[in-house]
Motif scaffolding. Structure first.
Motif, PDB file in Angstrom:
ATOM      1  N   TYR A   1      -2.150   3.577   6.608  1.00  0.00           N
ATOM      2  CA  TYR A   1      -1.849   2.620   5.969  1.00  0.00           C
ATOM      3  C   TYR A   1      -1.677   2.535   4.572  1.00  0.00           C
ATOM      4  O   TYR A   1      -0.794   1.913   3.861  1.00  0.00           O
ATOM      5  CB  TYR A   1      -2.295   1.346   6.557  1.00  0.00           C
ATOM      6  CG  TYR A   1      -1.780   0.780   7.906  1.00  0.00           C
ATOM      7  CD1 TYR A   1      -0.872  -0.454   7.806  1.00  0.00           C
ATOM      8  CD2 TYR A   1      -1.755   1.462   8.981  1.00  0.00           C
ATOM      9  CE1 TYR A   1      -0.496  -0.831   9.100  1.00  0.00           C
ATOM     10  CE2 TYR A   1      -1.214   1.110  10.175  1.00  0.00           C
ATOM     11  CZ  TYR A   1      -0.663  -0.199  10.041  1.00  0.00           C
ATOM     12  OH  TYR A   1       0.134  -0.531  11.423  1.00  0.00           O
TER      13      TYR A   1
ATOM     14  N   GLY B   1      -6.842   0.290   8.873  1.00  0.00           N
ATOM     15  CA  GLY B   1      -5.406   0.921   8.427  1.00  0.00           C
ATOM     16  C   GLY B   1      -5.793   2.518   8.073  1.00  0.00           C
ATOM     17  O   GLY B   1      -4.751   3.318   8.239  1.00  0.00           O
TER      18      GLY B   1
ATOM     19  N   THR C   1       4.804  -2.341   6.961  1.00  0.00           N
ATOM     20  CA  THR C   1       3.537  -2.395   6.692  1.00  0.00           C
ATOM     21  C   THR C   1       2.963  -3.298   5.312  1.00  0.00           C
ATOM     22  O   THR C   1       2.076  -3.684   5.091  1.00  0.00           O
ATOM     23  CB  THR C   1       2.658  -1.080   6.715  1.00  0.00           C
ATOM     24  OG1 THR C   1       3.409  -0.303   5.690  1.00  0.00           O
ATOM     25  CG2 THR C   1       2.658  -0.586   7.986  1.00  0.00           C
TER      26      THR C   1
END
Length: 152
Positions: free
Chosen positions: A119, A115, A142
């Motif tokens: 992320y 990620g 997410t």
């Protein structure tokens, strides 16, 4: 007919081997955040992006070591015996994979953070920029909303 199982699943023993191998070389944003928060000893998180990306924002406590410089500079930045986690921009970038490969070649225990920076930011975790420590709102695609939990 199942499209998902048009190719049969691996036998359980092969699946165990596969998933253990993945977990041996990958980690996720939540676990890295938990370890940094707990100040786990001998953990070094390496941002393998270039200078402009680092300046745009990076994980608190991360060290900056672009992939192209790892072989030359790792020994001066990462202590012997440290466990390394690498990250780059996000899942569409192989930079963290290449960085992890370089650390593995140098003999460091290493994992890639799936990620990446993308992320980390999307999960609302803190970043450091030129103006100080900040964070963006959680992207609920997410990460769970505050009232919900992933519980994985």
């Amino acid at each position: 007919m199942s499209r998902t199982f048009a190719v049969p699943a691996a036998d359980p023993a092969a699946a165990v081997t596969h998933f253990l191998a993945r977990l041996g070389v990958e980690t996720d944003v939540a676990d890295v955040h938990a370890d940094l928060t707990a100040e786990v000893p001998a953990l070094v998180v390496v941002d393998s992006r270039g200078d402009a990306a680092w300046d745009q924002g990076h994980l608190p406590g991360a060290v900056h070591l672009p992939t192209a410089l790892i072989a030359e500079r790792a020994a001066g930045v990462v202590p012997p015996g440290a466990r390394v986690v690498t990250y780059c921009w996000g899942p569409g970038c192989d930079g963290a994979t290449r960085a992890a490969l370089e650390f593995a070649r140098l003999g460091y225990p290493v994992k890639e953070m799936r990620g990446g920076y993308e992320y980390w930011v999307r999960e609302g975790l803190p970043v450091v920029t030129a103006t100080g420590r900040t964070h963006r709102p959680v992207d609920d695609l997410t990460a769970p909303r505050p009232a919900a939990g992933c519980d994985c």
